[in-house]
Design a protein around this motif. Structure first.
Motif, short mmCIF file in Angstrom:
data_model
loop_
_atom_site.label_atom_id
_atom_site.label_comp_id
_atom_site.label_asym_id
_atom_site.label_seq_id
_atom_site.Cartn_x
_atom_site.Cartn_y
_atom_site.Cartn_z
N ASP A 104 0.81 -1.02 -0.03
CA ASP A 104 0.01 -0.06 -0.06
C ASP A 104 0.95 1.20 -0.15
O ASP A 104 1.29 1.60 1.17
CB ASP A 104 -1.00 -0.10 1.22
N GLY A 106 2.16 4.95 -2.89
CA GLY A 106 1.72 5.70 -4.22
C GLY A 106 1.56 5.05 -5.31
O GLY A 106 0.82 5.22 -6.00
N HIS A 109 -1.51 3.37 -6.19
CA HIS A 109 -2.73 4.24 -6.60
C HIS A 109 -2.41 4.72 -8.14
O HIS A 109 -3.29 4.97 -8.79
CB HIS A 109 -2.50 5.59 -5.44
N ALA A 113 -4.95 4.15 -11.11
CA ALA A 113 -5.40 5.38 -11.97
C ALA A 113 -4.88 5.10 -13.40
O ALA A 113 -5.80 5.77 -14.32
CB ALA A 113 -4.70 6.61 -11.47
N ARG A 131 -7.80 2.12 -0.03
CA ARG A 131 -7.45 1.40 -1.17
C ARG A 131 -7.33 2.17 -2.55
O ARG A 131 -8.26 3.07 -2.67
CB ARG A 131 -8.63 0.18 -1.28
N PRO A 132 -6.37 1.62 -3.34
CA PRO A 132 -6.51 2.45 -4.73
C PRO A 132 -7.79 1.96 -5.62
O PRO A 132 -8.29 0.92 -5.38
CB PRO A 132 -5.40 1.78 -5.49
N SER A 134 -9.50 2.03 -9.55
CA SER A 134 -9.61 2.04 -10.83
C SER A 134 -10.95 2.17 -11.53
O SER A 134 -11.84 1.75 -11.09
CB SER A 134 -8.85 0.81 -11.21
#
Length: 168
Positions: A104, A106, A109, A113, A131-132, A134
């Motif tokens: 977890d 950057g 993420h 993205a 959580r990231p 999408s």
């Protein structure tokens, strides 16, 4: 590198990894042992022959990436790019990658993205909060819990290689 080969990006480190002291210190709640990463990479290489594994990170994580690579069976398919990965290059790698597995942090993420299929290993942070996300690609969150813990707190050290592989 074979330009047609699928790319797998691995982000094993985080800002906590680069702080002073050993990466595996108790205060680093995002540390998953190098041997686990290597075993996971070996399982993926067996499942996806020809895959090129990119060990991502910042220069301060390069030693950790070297340690992971050194434990892998197919070292020719594993590449430590931590010393040569400015943000634009990371973005390019993630936009072309077959998938990404990360703690977890950057770059997880960023992968989400960019709609890169992603597995994220969570420590103590709340996946429901951090959580990231999408738009179109799967994001699989893995958390580990001790089997017989009196404390039910999540701990990345309890994530098994099999759980991470199944998530991938």
């Amino acid at each position: 590198l074979d330009s047609a080969a699928p790319l797998l990006c691995i982000q094993a480190g985080s800002k906590r990894t680069t702080r002073r002291g050993r990466a595996n210190r108790a205060s680093n709640s995002k540390y998953w042992h190098e041997a686990h990463w290597a075993e996971l990479i070996d399982a993926i290489v067996a499942r996806l022959p020809g895959v090129q594994v990119m060990l991502c990170g910042v220069p301060a994580e390069s030693d950790m990436c070297d340690a992971i690579k050194g434990l892998c069976s197919n070292q020719g398919q594993v590449h430590n790019v931590a010393n040569d990965l400015p943000l634009r290059r990371l973005l390019a790698l993630l936009s072309m990658a077959h998938s990404c597995i990360s703690v977890d942090t950057g770059p997880a993420h960023v992968a989400a993205a960019l709609d890169c299929p992603l597995v994220v290993l969570f420590g103590q942070a709340s996946p429901s909060r951090f959580r990231p996300v999408s738009r179109t690609s799967p994001v699989q969150v893995i958390q580990g819990f001790a089997e017989r813990a009196t404390d039910a707190s999540p701990d990345i050290r309890h994530i098994t290689v099999q759980q991470a592989f199944a998530g991938w």
